[in-house]
Design a protein around this motif. Structure first.
Motif, PDB file in Angstrom:
ATOM      1  N   LEU A 102       0.755  -1.443  -0.316  1.00 19.44           N
ATOM      2  CA  LEU A 102      -0.148   0.353   0.255  1.00 19.44           C
ATOM      3  C   LEU A 102       0.732   0.968   0.062  1.00 19.44           C
ATOM      4  O   LEU A 102       0.490   2.181  -0.739  1.00 19.44           O
ATOM      5  N   GLN A 103       2.138   1.027   0.784  1.00 21.10           N
ATOM      6  CA  GLN A 103       2.708   2.302   1.075  1.00 21.10           C
ATOM      7  C   GLN A 103       3.597   2.991  -0.564  1.00 21.10           C
ATOM      8  O   GLN A 103       3.765   3.991  -0.834  1.00 21.10           O
ATOM      9  N   LEU A 104       3.744   1.574  -1.071  1.00 21.58           N
ATOM     10  CA  LEU A 104       4.454   1.695  -2.533  1.00 21.58           C
ATOM     11  C   LEU A 104       3.887   1.873  -3.182  1.00 21.58           C
ATOM     12  O   LEU A 104       4.405   2.238  -4.574  1.00 21.58           O
ATOM     13  N   ARG A 105       2.989   0.944  -3.936  1.00 14.33           N
ATOM     14  CA  ARG A 105       2.040   1.312  -4.593  1.00 14.33           C
ATOM     15  C   ARG A 105       0.434   1.802  -4.592  1.00 14.33           C
ATOM     16  O   ARG A 105      -0.264   1.213  -5.226  1.00 14.33           O
ATOM     17  N   GLY A 106       0.559   2.038  -3.517  1.00 14.60           N
ATOM     18  CA  GLY A 106      -1.385   2.901  -3.076  1.00 14.60           C
ATOM     19  C   GLY A 106      -2.208   4.043  -4.233  1.00 14.60           C
ATOM     20  O   GLY A 106      -2.638   3.011  -4.776  1.00 14.60           O
ATOM     21  N   PRO A 107      -1.027   4.429  -4.670  1.00 12.69           N
ATOM     22  CA  PRO A 107      -1.860   5.998  -5.523  1.00 12.69           C
ATOM     23  C   PRO A 107      -2.261   4.868  -6.960  1.00 12.69           C
ATOM     24  O   PRO A 107      -3.529   5.068  -7.538  1.00 12.69           O
ATOM     25  N   ASP A 108      -1.179   3.901  -7.480  1.00 13.04           N
ATOM     26  CA  ASP A 108      -1.149   2.897  -8.776  1.00 13.04           C
ATOM     27  C   ASP A 108      -2.512   2.260  -8.964  1.00 13.04           C
ATOM     28  O   ASP A 108      -2.552   0.813  -9.747  1.00 13.04           O
ATOM     29  N   MET A 109      -2.496   1.522  -7.423  1.00 14.43           N
ATOM     30  CA  MET A 109      -3.353  -0.063  -7.467  1.00 14.43           C
ATOM     31  C   MET A 109      -4.744   0.201  -7.878  1.00 14.43           C
ATOM     32  O   MET A 109      -5.025   1.484  -7.759  1.00 14.43           O
ATOM     33  N   GLY A 110      -5.826  -0.252  -8.263  1.00 13.44           N
ATOM     34  CA  GLY A 110      -7.510  -0.655  -8.290  1.00 13.44           C
ATOM     35  C   GLY A 110      -7.428  -0.500  -7.442  1.00 13.44           C
ATOM     36  O   GLY A 110      -7.123  -1.286  -6.873  1.00 13.44           O
ATOM     37  N   ARG A 111      -9.235  -0.321  -7.361  1.00 11.79           N
ATOM     38  CA  ARG A 111      -9.635  -0.608  -6.038  1.00 11.79           C
ATOM     39  C   ARG A 111     -10.195  -1.877  -5.203  1.00 11.79           C
ATOM     40  O   ARG A 111     -10.254  -2.284  -4.503  1.00 11.79           O
ATOM     41  N   THR A 112     -10.213  -2.654  -7.055  1.00 10.57           N
ATOM     42  CA  THR A 112     -10.430  -4.097  -5.709  1.00 10.57           C
ATOM     43  C   THR A 112      -8.877  -4.788  -5.540  1.00 10.57           C
ATOM     44  O   THR A 112      -8.598  -5.534  -4.175  1.00 10.57           O
ATOM     45  N   GLU A 113      -7.533  -4.827  -5.630  1.00  5.82           N
ATOM     46  CA  GLU A 113      -6.522  -4.823  -5.339  1.00  5.82           C
ATOM     47  C   GLU A 113      -6.267  -4.126  -3.942  1.00  5.82           C
ATOM     48  O   GLU A 113      -5.965  -4.886  -3.417  1.00  5.82           O
ATOM     49  N   ALA A 114      -6.328  -3.058  -3.760  1.00  4.15           N
ATOM     50  CA  ALA A 114      -6.629  -2.022  -2.273  1.00  4.15           C
ATOM     51  C   ALA A 114      -7.215  -2.945  -1.664  1.00  4.15           C
ATOM     52  O   ALA A 114      -7.288  -2.717  -0.780  1.00  4.15           O
ATOM     53  N   ALA A 115      -9.192  -2.949  -2.341  1.00  2.00           N
ATOM     54  CA  ALA A 115      -9.540  -3.423  -1.101  1.00  2.00           C
ATOM     55  C   ALA A 115      -8.673  -4.717  -0.445  1.00  2.00           C
ATOM     56  O   ALA A 115      -9.341  -5.288   0.415  1.00  2.00           O
ATOM     57  N   ALA A 116      -8.455  -6.002  -1.325  1.00  2.00           N
ATOM     58  CA  ALA A 116      -8.280  -7.092  -1.011  1.00  2.00           C
ATOM     59  C   ALA A 116      -6.694  -6.916  -0.221  1.00  2.00           C
ATOM     60  O   ALA A 116      -6.531  -8.072   0.650  1.00  2.00           O
ATOM     61  N   THR A 117      -6.025  -5.904  -0.527  1.00  2.00           N
ATOM     62  CA  THR A 117      -4.529  -6.052   0.372  1.00  2.00           C
ATOM     63  C   THR A 117      -5.464  -5.670   1.355  1.00  2.00           C
ATOM     64  O   THR A 117      -4.620  -5.757   2.680  1.00  2.00           O
ATOM     65  N   TRP A 118      -6.292  -4.510   1.834  1.00  2.00           N
ATOM     66  CA  TRP A 118      -6.132  -4.168   3.047  1.00  2.00           C
ATOM     67  C   TRP A 118      -7.273  -5.444   4.066  1.00  2.00           C
ATOM     68  O   TRP A 118      -7.268  -5.495   5.329  1.00  2.00           O
ATOM     69  N   ALA A 119      -7.655  -6.009   2.754  1.00  2.00           N
ATOM     70  CA  ALA A 119      -8.585  -7.505   3.824  1.00  2.00           C
ATOM     71  C   ALA A 119      -7.781  -8.543   4.350  1.00  2.00           C
ATOM     72  O   ALA A 119      -7.575  -8.674   5.443  1.00  2.00           O
ATOM     73  N   LEU A 120      -6.439  -8.528   3.453  1.00  2.00           N
ATOM     74  CA  LEU A 120      -5.502  -9.192   3.737  1.00  2.00           C
ATOM     75  C   LEU A 120      -4.851  -8.469   5.156  1.00  2.00           C
ATOM     76  O   LEU A 120      -4.404  -9.813   6.183  1.00  2.00           O
ATOM     77  N   MET A 121      -4.782  -7.435   5.250  1.00  3.26           N
ATOM     78  CA  MET A 121      -3.939  -7.109   5.986  1.00  3.26           C
ATOM     79  C   MET A 121      -5.090  -7.014   7.610  1.00  3.26           C
ATOM     80  O   MET A 121      -4.475  -6.899   8.643  1.00  3.26           O
ATOM     81  N   ALA A 122      -5.834  -6.786   6.989  1.00  6.14           N
ATOM     82  CA  ALA A 122      -6.778  -6.936   8.413  1.00  6.14           C
ATOM     83  C   ALA A 122      -6.522  -8.725   8.931  1.00  6.14           C
ATOM     84  O   ALA A 122      -7.199  -8.494   9.760  1.00  6.14           O
TER      85      ALA A 122
END
Length: 128
Positions: A102-122
């Motif tokens: 999220l820190q390195l690619r956060g702005p370039d991520m799509g909504r689905t990828e960002a949501a999956a990343t947040w879910a994995l972190m949670a």
């Protein structure tokens, strides 16, 4: 230079020196003691207000002391190392990589990828 101010300073210094040397305390001594007691009471009251004004800090400190007490009551060091190792392993496997992504690619991520990343972190935070 202001001679009057210098004289007042000298008189105060002489009074302190006299008391330090064991001479008799002059008539202003009890008043100075009274003033000192009043200043101490005011300082203690303001310190108490500071403690009562920050209940969150008091709560956090009390919780840390309680956790330290409970940790000290465990029967063996192996239990402590198992818990610490499990927390570290879970964090390194599931929390740190998604946070870095999220820190390195956060702005370039799509909504689905960002949501999956947040879910994995949670999930990692809950599992650890």
């Amino acid at each position: 230079q202001d001679m009057e101010g210098e004289g007042m300073y000298s008189a105060e210094l002489h009074q302190r020196w006299s008391v330090a040397e064991g001479d008799k305390i002059d008539a202003e001594g009890p008043q100075n003691i009274q003033q000192g007691a009043e200043n101490f009471q005011e300082g203690a009251a303001s310190a108490l207000k500071g403690v009562l004004a920050a209940p969150r800090q008091v709560g956090v400190r009390s919780l840390l002391v309680l956790l330290t007490l409970l940790l000290g009551q465990t029967k063996g060091f192996a239990l402590i190392t198992n818990v610490a190792g499990g927390l570290a392993q879970g964090s390194l496997a599931f929390v740190v990589p998604p946070a870095l992504a999220l820190q390195l690619r956060g702005p370039d991520m799509g909504r689905t990828e960002a949501a999956a990343t947040w879910a994995l972190m949670a999930f990692g935070a809950a599992a650890a």
